[in-house]
Design an enzyme around this catalytic site. Structure first.
Site, short mmCIF file in Angstrom:
data_model
loop_
_atom_site.label_atom_id
_atom_site.label_comp_id
_atom_site.label_asym_id
_atom_site.label_seq_id
_atom_site.Cartn_x
_atom_site.Cartn_y
_atom_site.Cartn_z
N ARG A 271 -9.24 15.79 2.43
CA ARG A 271 -9.36 17.05 3.15
C ARG A 271 -8.17 17.32 4.07
NH1 ARG A 271 -14.35 19.37 4.15
NH2 ARG A 271 -15.34 17.37 3.75
N TYR A 311 -23.48 22.91 2.53
CA TYR A 311 -23.53 22.22 3.82
C TYR A 311 -23.79 23.15 5.00
CZ TYR A 311 -20.34 19.22 1.05
OH TYR A 311 -19.75 18.47 0.08
N CYS A 337 -27.11 35.38 -7.64
CA CYS A 337 -28.52 35.64 -7.38
C CYS A 337 -29.19 34.44 -6.72
CB CYS A 337 -29.20 36.02 -8.68
SG CYS A 337 -28.49 37.55 -9.30
C1 LIG Z 1 -14.07 11.46 -0.48
C2 LIG Z 1 -13.38 10.19 -0.23
C3 LIG Z 1 -12.17 10.17 0.47
C4 LIG Z 1 -11.54 11.40 1.06
O1 LIG Z 1 -12.26 11.89 2.14
P1 LIG Z 1 -11.64 13.07 3.02
O2 LIG Z 1 -12.67 13.32 4.04
O3 LIG Z 1 -11.43 14.22 2.12
O4 LIG Z 1 -10.38 12.56 3.60
C5 LIG Z 1 -11.54 8.95 0.62
N1 LIG Z 1 -12.08 7.81 0.14
C6 LIG Z 1 -13.26 7.80 -0.52
C7 LIG Z 1 -13.78 6.52 -1.04
C8 LIG Z 1 -13.95 8.98 -0.73
O5 LIG Z 1 -15.10 8.96 -1.39
#
Ligand SMILES: *Cc1c(COP(=O)(O)O)cnc(C)c1O
Length: 415
Positions: A271, A311, A337
């Site tokens: 993210r 969420y 919908c």
């Molecule tokens: C989803 C995930 C990430 C990334 O998480 P972010 O919040 O997008 O940084 C990193 N490591 C694992 C194992 C994940 O499942």
């Protein structure tokens, strides 16, 4: 109102050229983030493995790969995308609770550098597949440190009640057992406590647990050569309210917690690298005055951007270009919908009319990668912008492509 340009490109022109809904990603923003994280990690033996699930676009993967990053993958599909983007196997880590033997086999053949193992059963499976292929898999145990990441329940992963990782007790027995597995080099620890984390404290606590366990393992003769600190660093969804930690402060927490550890540190940001680099352009279809609420119906929907329906997530939504008129409160909804197809309730915006162009902000992560065809809506188009240039990186799905895999003449087979 937002400035009508994004990374130097006119958004009104983009919307006219490619239609809406349209995802737009700033290459410059992603590049700056990879570079600032890389700078913050200076002097450490660190590898950034971008979490592909945040946004698995080929163009983005290729860009982060060219900047030296590897990939954190959670499926055979993400492995394929990473390899096609030119990420070498040794820079790929494979995470996830449900890796199948087939996915493990494909990943070992591709030379995947590390498996983040989430159960004793998976460790045994990994060992078996590696033996069959005559290779040795490099593995880490994912620790569930039972800390509260203080984030949304659906994206918290580091509590004892979550399905992810194993307790320290179970990890201890994995390491004890590993002595019998000739085809697994179990020499790493992994932790990932959740996503959209806006305070450094949960990271500090989780890393302290992991580093404490690392010392214990080393004193009982297990060499630990890598610690994967996961991802989870949060971003700004509500400009007026969210204040994510600075990346340099985040890295300072890692440095401090792992100061006695001299092996490789793997980071898995998803993210943080891409979310704020994206905006979703959408047009107002019409205004509908309900008996109790004023609905602003836009041409993006929950299938394009599922976070609000999934969420209850907040995204800032702004006019692109001029907006005059009084500020009104709108329920901003898509055409799907479902009552859950709601982006915002009672959101204040300068008066809108049909055809107005809006931008939903911070949509670079967990948006296009979560999109679906629900209500038979084709997947949206995606564009990359970079210092005044733009390039289409995914064309809008055609109706033919959306339907192509369906079998139209059934071939019944009798038992
Ligand atoms: C989803 C995930 C990430 C990334 O998480 P972010 O919040 O997008 O940084 C990193 N490591 C694992 C194992 C994940 O499942």
């Amino acid at each position: 109102m937002t400035a009508p340009t994004f990374d130097g490109v006119d958004l009104i022109e983009l919307a006219q050229r490619f239609g809406t809904p349209l995802q737009v990603y700033s290459a410059g923003d992603v590049r700056r983030r990879v570079q600032s994280l890389t700078r913050a990690l200076h002097g450490l033996d660190a590898l950034i493995c971008y979490a592909v699930k945040a946004n698995s676009s080929h163009a983005l993967l290729k860009m982060v790969a060219a900047l030296g990053a590897g990939a954190d993958i959670v499926s055979g599909g993400e492995l394929e995308r990473s390899l096609r983007a030119g990420i070498p196997g040794e820079r790929i880590v494979f995470s996830g609770v449900g890796k199948t033997a087939e996915e493990i086999r494909t990943a070992l053949r591709a030379g995947v550098g590390r498996f983040n193992v989430e159960s004793a059963d998976e460790l045994e499976c990994l060992s078996g597949v590696a033996r069959e292929l005559g290779t040795v898999a490099c593995a880490a145990v994912r620790i569930n440190p039972d800390v509260d990441a203080n984030t949304h329940a659906k994206i918290s992963t580091g509590r004892a009640e979550n399905k992810f990782g194993v307790s320290i007790d179970e990890a201890r027995s994995c390491f004890a057992q590993a002595r019998d597995f000739t085809h697994v080099a179990l020499n790493g620890l992994h932790v990932h406590i959740g996503s959209q984390i806006l305070s450094l404290e949960p990271f500090r606590q989780a890393l302290q647990v992991v580093d404490g366990f690392r010392r214990e393992l080393e004193s009982s003769g297990h060499a630990i050569s890598s610690i994967d600190v996961g991802g989870g660093l949060g971003v700004r969804y509500r400009a007026a309210q969210d204040s994510p930690p600075d990346v340099a402060d985040y890295v300072a927490v890692i440095r401090e917690a792992l100061r006695d550890f001299h092996g490789r540190i793997v980071l898995e940001p998803g993210r943080w690298l891409v979310a704020e680099a994206g905006i979703l352009l959408t047009r107002v279809i019409r205004i509908k005055q309900g008996s109790e609420r004023r609905f602003l119906i836009i041409d993006a929907a929950m299938n394009d951007l599922p976070r609000p329906s999934l969420y209850g997530a907040w995204h800032d939504i702004v006019h692109v270009g001029q907006a005059s008129g009084p500020v009104l409160a709108y329920d901003i909804v898509g055409p799907v919908c479902e009552t859950g197809d709601t982006f915002a309730q009672a959101r204040e915006l300068a008066e809108c009319k049909g055809g107005d162009l809006l931008a939903i902000k911070t949509t670079g992560a967990y948006s296009a990668s979560m999109a679906s065809n629900y209500n038979s809506r084709p997947l949206l188009a995606e564009v990359m912008v970079d210092g005044g240039r733009h390039a289409l990186i995914r064309q809008r799905q055609s109706l033919d492509a959306m339907i192509a895999d369906e079998v139209t003449t059934l071939q019944w087979i009798s038992a």
